[in-house]
Scaffold this active site. Sequence first.
Site, PDB file in Angstrom:
ATOM      1  N   GLU A 164       0.866  -1.184   0.000  1.00 11.60           N
ATOM      2  CA  GLU A 164       0.000   0.000   0.000  1.00 11.60           C
ATOM      3  C   GLU A 164       0.900   1.230   0.000  1.00 11.60           C
ATOM      4  OE1 GLU A 164      -2.942   0.169   3.150  1.00 11.60           O
ATOM      5  OE2 GLU A 164      -2.970   2.363   3.097  1.00 11.60           O
ATOM      6  N   ARG A 179       0.320  10.315   0.670  1.00 14.09           N
ATOM      7  CA  ARG A 179       0.695  11.357   1.633  1.00 14.09           C
ATOM      8  C   ARG A 179       1.812  12.253   1.130  1.00 14.09           C
ATOM      9  NH1 ARG A 179       1.490   8.598   7.490  1.00 14.09           N
ATOM     10  NH2 ARG A 179      -0.013   6.907   7.269  1.00 14.09           N
ATOM     11  N   LYS A 182     -10.917  -1.039   6.748  1.00 11.73           N
ATOM     12  CA  LYS A 182      -9.682  -0.815   7.491  1.00 11.73           C
ATOM     13  C   LYS A 182     -10.103  -0.299   8.866  1.00 11.73           C
ATOM     14  CE  LYS A 182      -5.793   1.100   5.821  1.00 11.73           C
ATOM     15  NZ  LYS A 182      -4.529   1.875   5.683  1.00 11.73           N
TER      16      LYS A 182
HETATM   17  O1  LIG Z   1      -2.159   6.558   5.847  1.00 17.48           O
HETATM   18  C1  LIG Z   1      -3.169   5.854   5.860  1.00 17.48           C
HETATM   19  O2  LIG Z   1      -3.988   5.844   4.931  1.00 17.48           O
HETATM   20  C2  LIG Z   1      -3.446   5.011   7.035  1.00 17.48           C
HETATM   21  O3  LIG Z   1      -4.389   4.274   7.060  1.00 17.48           O
HETATM   22  C3  LIG Z   1      -2.542   5.072   8.167  1.00 17.48           C
HETATM   23  C4  LIG Z   1      -1.603   3.890   8.182  1.00 17.48           C
HETATM   24  O4  LIG Z   1      -2.294   2.721   7.921  1.00 17.48           O
HETATM   25  C5  LIG Z   1      -0.936   3.841   9.492  1.00 17.48           C
HETATM   26  O5  LIG Z   1      -0.204   5.022   9.680  1.00 17.48           O
HETATM   27  C6  LIG Z   1      -0.038   2.678   9.661  1.00 17.48           C
HETATM   28  O6  LIG Z   1       0.116   2.537  11.019  1.00 17.48           O
HETATM   29  P1  LIG Z   1       1.445   2.090  11.733  1.00 17.48           P
HETATM   30  O7  LIG Z   1       1.714   0.678  11.316  1.00 17.48           O
HETATM   31  O8  LIG Z   1       1.139   2.217  13.190  1.00 17.48           O
HETATM   32  O9  LIG Z   1       2.504   3.048  11.259  1.00 17.48           O
END
Ligand SMILES: O=C(O)C(=O)C[C@H](O)[C@H](O)COP(=O)(O)O
Length: 213
Positions: A39, A43, A127
Site C-alpha cells: 500500500e 501522503r 480498514k
Molecule cells: O495513511 C493511511 O492511509 C493510514 O491508514 C494510516 C496507516 O495505515 C498507518 O499510519 C499505519 O500505522 P502504523 O503501522 O502504526 O505506522
Amino acid sequence: MLEQTLAASRVLPVVTAGDISATINLARALQRGGMTAIEITLRTPTALDAIAAVQREVPELLVAAGTVNTPADVARVVDAGVTLALSPGATPALLQAAAEAPLDFVPGVASASEILQAQAYGFELFKLFPAVTLGGLGMLKALGGPFPEARFCPTGGLSPENFRDFLALPNVVCCGGSWMVASSLVAGGDWDEIERLAREAMSTDTQRSGENT
Ligand SMILES: O=C(O)C(=O)C[C@H](O)[C@H](O)COP(=O)(O)O
C-alpha cells in the site's frame, strides 16, 4: 475476491514514498521477502509516480493506493491504473465515488456508526484505524457481535509482537503495518533487513523466525 486477495497478502505494508528509486528497492525487498501486495499512501508529492514505478518495476506485487481520502483522490488513482484503494476513514462523498469507480475500495472505520454508513454503500471490508488505539483485539471481538458479516484489516499500532493475534480473529482478513518499512530502514538502504522483516511477517510459524537465529 477482494477478501481472498487480501487474505493471501496477510500483512499489507503501508509505505509513505519519498525517493522513487528507494521505493522501487523497498518494493523489491518486500517481494523477495514473500509479500504479495504493497500500500503506497497518497501522503507525499511523489506517491502517484511511486505507484506507477512499482507497478512497472515490480509487477509481481499488487500495488494498492492508501490515504485515498476524497473523490478526487479516487479519480487520480483510477487514472494511475490502481485496482485497490484504501482510506483511513470515509465520508459519504468518498463512499459514493468509490462505489461507482472501477476499483476495489476498503474504507476506514473507527466505530459501529461508521460501519453502518459504509455498509449502506455496499462495503463489507474495512480498514479499522487506528486499530490498537481504538481497542484492538477487544474491539474487533465486540464488533463481531452486531456485524457478523463485516471483515477488517486492522492498521495502526500493529507490530511483530501483536499482529498474529489479530490475524487469528475470524473477522480479520489481513493486517496493515509499517514496521517492516520504517523510514530509518529505507533511509539507510537496509533492504536485507526489510526483506527479513517481510519474510518474518509472512511466515505462518507461530514462533517467529528471528527467535531461532
Ligand atoms: O495513511 C493511511 O492511509 C493510514 O491508514 C494510516 C496507516 O495505515 C498507518 O499510519 C499505519 O500505522 P502504523 O503501522 O502504526 O505506522
